[in-house]
Write a protein that holds these residues in place. Structure first.
Motif, mmCIF file in Angstrom:
data_model
loop_
_atom_site.group_PDB
_atom_site.id
_atom_site.type_symbol
_atom_site.label_atom_id
_atom_site.label_comp_id
_atom_site.label_asym_id
_atom_site.label_seq_id
_atom_site.Cartn_x
_atom_site.Cartn_y
_atom_site.Cartn_z
ATOM 1 N N PHE A 255 0.834 -1.208 0.000
ATOM 2 C CA PHE A 255 0.000 0.000 0.000
ATOM 3 C C PHE A 255 0.865 1.253 0.000
ATOM 4 C CE2 PHE A 255 -2.011 3.388 2.489
ATOM 5 C CZ PHE A 255 -3.146 3.619 1.738
ATOM 6 N N LEU A 256 1.887 1.285 0.861
ATOM 7 C CA LEU A 256 2.768 2.452 0.922
ATOM 8 C C LEU A 256 3.500 2.662 -0.400
ATOM 9 C CD1 LEU A 256 4.297 1.961 4.494
ATOM 10 C CD2 LEU A 256 2.733 3.786 3.777
ATOM 11 N N LEU A 257 3.982 1.563 -0.980
ATOM 12 C CA LEU A 257 4.721 1.674 -2.237
ATOM 13 C C LEU A 257 3.818 2.167 -3.372
ATOM 14 C CD1 LEU A 257 7.444 1.240 -3.576
ATOM 15 C CD2 LEU A 257 6.762 -1.118 -4.070
ATOM 16 N N CYS A 258 2.603 1.646 -3.444
ATOM 17 C CA CYS A 258 1.668 2.082 -4.497
ATOM 18 C C CYS A 258 1.313 3.556 -4.329
ATOM 19 C CB CYS A 258 0.408 1.226 -4.462
ATOM 20 S SG CYS A 258 0.650 -0.473 -5.024
ATOM 21 N N GLN A 259 1.097 3.991 -3.090
ATOM 22 C CA GLN A 259 0.799 5.394 -2.840
ATOM 23 C C GLN A 259 1.979 6.285 -3.230
ATOM 24 O OE1 GLN A 259 -2.152 6.931 -1.561
ATOM 25 N NE2 GLN A 259 -2.964 4.935 -2.137
ATOM 26 N N ALA A 260 3.199 5.821 -2.928
ATOM 27 C CA ALA A 260 4.389 6.594 -3.286
ATOM 28 C C ALA A 260 4.512 6.737 -4.796
ATOM 29 C CB ALA A 260 5.634 5.926 -2.702
ATOM 30 N N ILE A 261 4.258 5.659 -5.524
ATOM 31 C CA ILE A 261 4.323 5.706 -6.991
ATOM 32 C C ILE A 261 3.246 6.634 -7.547
ATOM 33 C CG2 ILE A 261 4.027 4.332 -9.093
ATOM 34 C CD1 ILE A 261 5.268 1.972 -7.547
ATOM 35 N N LEU A 262 2.038 6.562 -6.978
ATOM 36 C CA LEU A 262 0.938 7.428 -7.430
ATOM 37 C C LEU A 262 1.294 8.904 -7.248
ATOM 38 C CD1 LEU A 262 -1.965 7.931 -8.377
ATOM 39 C CD2 LEU A 262 -2.696 7.619 -5.991
ATOM 40 N N PHE A 263 1.807 9.252 -6.069
ATOM 41 C CA PHE A 263 2.163 10.652 -5.817
ATOM 42 C C PHE A 263 3.341 11.091 -6.683
ATOM 43 C CE2 PHE A 263 -0.687 10.338 -2.322
ATOM 44 C CZ PHE A 263 -0.987 11.639 -1.929
ATOM 45 N N SER A 264 4.241 10.165 -6.994
ATOM 46 C CA SER A 264 5.355 10.502 -7.889
ATOM 47 C C SER A 264 4.853 10.824 -9.284
ATOM 48 C CB SER A 264 6.347 9.334 -7.947
ATOM 49 O OG SER A 264 6.912 9.078 -6.691
ATOM 50 N N VAL A 265 3.922 10.015 -9.763
ATOM 51 C CA VAL A 265 3.340 10.266 -11.094
ATOM 52 C C VAL A 265 2.614 11.607 -11.110
ATOM 53 C CG1 VAL A 265 1.607 9.468 -12.750
ATOM 54 C CG2 VAL A 265 3.157 7.823 -11.670
ATOM 55 N N LEU A 266 1.867 11.893 -10.058
ATOM 56 C CA LEU A 266 1.169 13.175 -9.978
ATOM 57 C C LEU A 266 2.152 14.346 -9.975
ATOM 58 C CD1 LEU A 266 -1.646 12.395 -7.357
ATOM 59 C CD2 LEU A 266 -1.911 12.755 -9.824
ATOM 60 N N SER A 267 3.280 14.174 -9.280
ATOM 61 C CA SER A 267 4.295 15.233 -9.236
ATOM 62 C C SER A 267 4.875 15.494 -10.616
ATOM 63 C CB SER A 267 5.417 14.840 -8.271
ATOM 64 O OG SER A 267 4.931 14.633 -6.973
ATOM 65 N N ILE A 268 5.133 14.423 -11.358
ATOM 66 C CA ILE A 268 5.674 14.572 -12.721
ATOM 67 C C ILE A 268 4.656 15.254 -13.630
ATOM 68 C CG2 ILE A 268 6.466 13.299 -14.751
ATOM 69 C CD1 ILE A 268 7.580 11.194 -12.811
ATOM 70 N N LEU A 269 3.383 14.874 -13.481
ATOM 71 C CA LEU A 269 2.327 15.506 -14.286
ATOM 72 C C LEU A 269 2.196 16.993 -13.944
ATOM 73 C CD1 LEU A 269 -0.406 12.712 -14.220
ATOM 74 C CD2 LEU A 269 1.059 13.375 -16.143
ATOM 75 N N TYR A 270 2.302 17.308 -12.651
ATOM 76 C CA TYR A 270 2.256 18.718 -12.247
ATOM 77 C C TYR A 270 3.371 19.508 -12.906
ATOM 78 C CZ TYR A 270 -1.272 19.691 -8.672
ATOM 79 O OH TYR A 270 -2.434 19.966 -8.028
ATOM 80 N N LEU A 271 4.595 18.905 -12.906
ATOM 81 C CA LEU A 271 5.741 19.599 -13.484
ATOM 82 C C LEU A 271 5.577 19.772 -14.998
ATOM 83 C CD1 LEU A 271 8.570 20.775 -12.999
ATOM 84 C CD2 LEU A 271 9.490 18.469 -13.364
#
Length: 275
Positions: free
Chosen positions: A26-42
């Motif tokens: 769960f923690l790893l999936c959440q970390a990957i999700l937030f990473s993808v969102l960060s890249i999309l934001y950038l």
């Protein structure tokens, strides 16, 4: 403990796995999700800024504030991803390498295994890494408790209540426990849970033979156990320095049950530096 090869770590993982692997996933999936969102934001920062600008225009907020809000949101998302990756990594480290290392420290705390005949692993959490280590040491010494390491004949499992252990007084030469006692009383109020943990510690002392050794690795509540052991006049109480496990503080406490009643408060020593 010496260096462990990658092959040995693979074997450790295959034998013992991880407790509550769902939490790590769960923690790893959440970390990957937030990473993808960060890249999309950038990547789409200007588009996101325009969205914020249109939303904030209703409140007559200056345009610069919209870019600041977009940048702040993106930064918060990236920071959240880093925190989640750290939490996942710490959980994995605590469940596999750290658990294995502290298990070895617990086993090494019992200095003379040749005199051990019966040893209790209270809780036997996870897939039994501590149980296997104890059983393997007893097998090496030719005494009695392993599992996937070919020591099944040394193990007897009993189900019971940690606050009312189904054993007579002075049954065991040594008692060990890994990240279990803090779960006693879970689901009750703080005061009731603390009292239940105190009863569990008292039960450990009761079923331990005079002169026997107890070693407990646990999370958060170790100072409670130390106070209870002091009240019960245990000897040679040693407390390790703090080590972060499963994102909280943990310590190892060891003690020896005296062969006669002791007067006065016992000494508590700080020992075992974790690197």
């Amino acid at each position: 403990m010496g260096k462990t090869s990658s092959r040995e770590w693979t074997r450790i993982y295959l034998i013992y796995g991880m407790d509550q692997w769902q939490t790590f996933a769960f923690l790893l999936c959440q970390a990957i999700l937030f990473s993808v969102l960060s890249i999309l934001y950038l990547h789409y920062f200007n588009d996101v800024s325009r969205i914020f600008e249109s939303l904030l225009s209703v409140a007559a907020v200056p345009g610069g504030a919209a870019r600041f809000a977009a940048g702040f949101t993106g930064s918060f998302t990236a920071l959240s991803a880093l925190c989640l990756f750290y939490a996942a990594a710490n959980f994995f480290y605590s469940a596999v390498p750290l658990h294995s290392e502290i298990t070895q420290r617990i086993v090494d705390t019992v200095r003379d295994w040749s005199t051990m005949r019966l040893v209790l692993d209270l809780g036997c959490c996870g897939r039994g890494i501590l149980l296997n280590a104890v059983a393997a040491r007893l097998k090496k010494e030719g005494n009695s408790v392993g599992s996937s390491e070919g020591v099944e004949e040394y193990v007897t499992c009993r189900t019971g209540d940690a606050t009312r252990l189904p054993f007579s007084d002075g049954s065991f030469d040594a008692i060990v426990s890994g990240t279990f006692v803090h779960t006693v009383g879970r689901g009750h109020g703080a005061d009731v849970a603390a009292a239940e943990r105190g009863r569990a510690v008292a039960e450990v002392v009761r079923v331990l033979k005079e002169g026997g050794v107890g070693v407990v690795w646990d999370l958060v509540h170790v100072p409670e156990y130390v106070r209870r052991l002091q009240e019960m006049k245990m000897e040679d109480i040693r407390v390790s320095e703090r080590v972060t496990a499963f994102m909280v503080s943990s310590h190892v406490v060891s003690f020896r049950k005296p062969t006669h009643h002791v007067h006065g408060p016992p000494e508590v020593r700080l020992d075992w530096r974790f690197c």
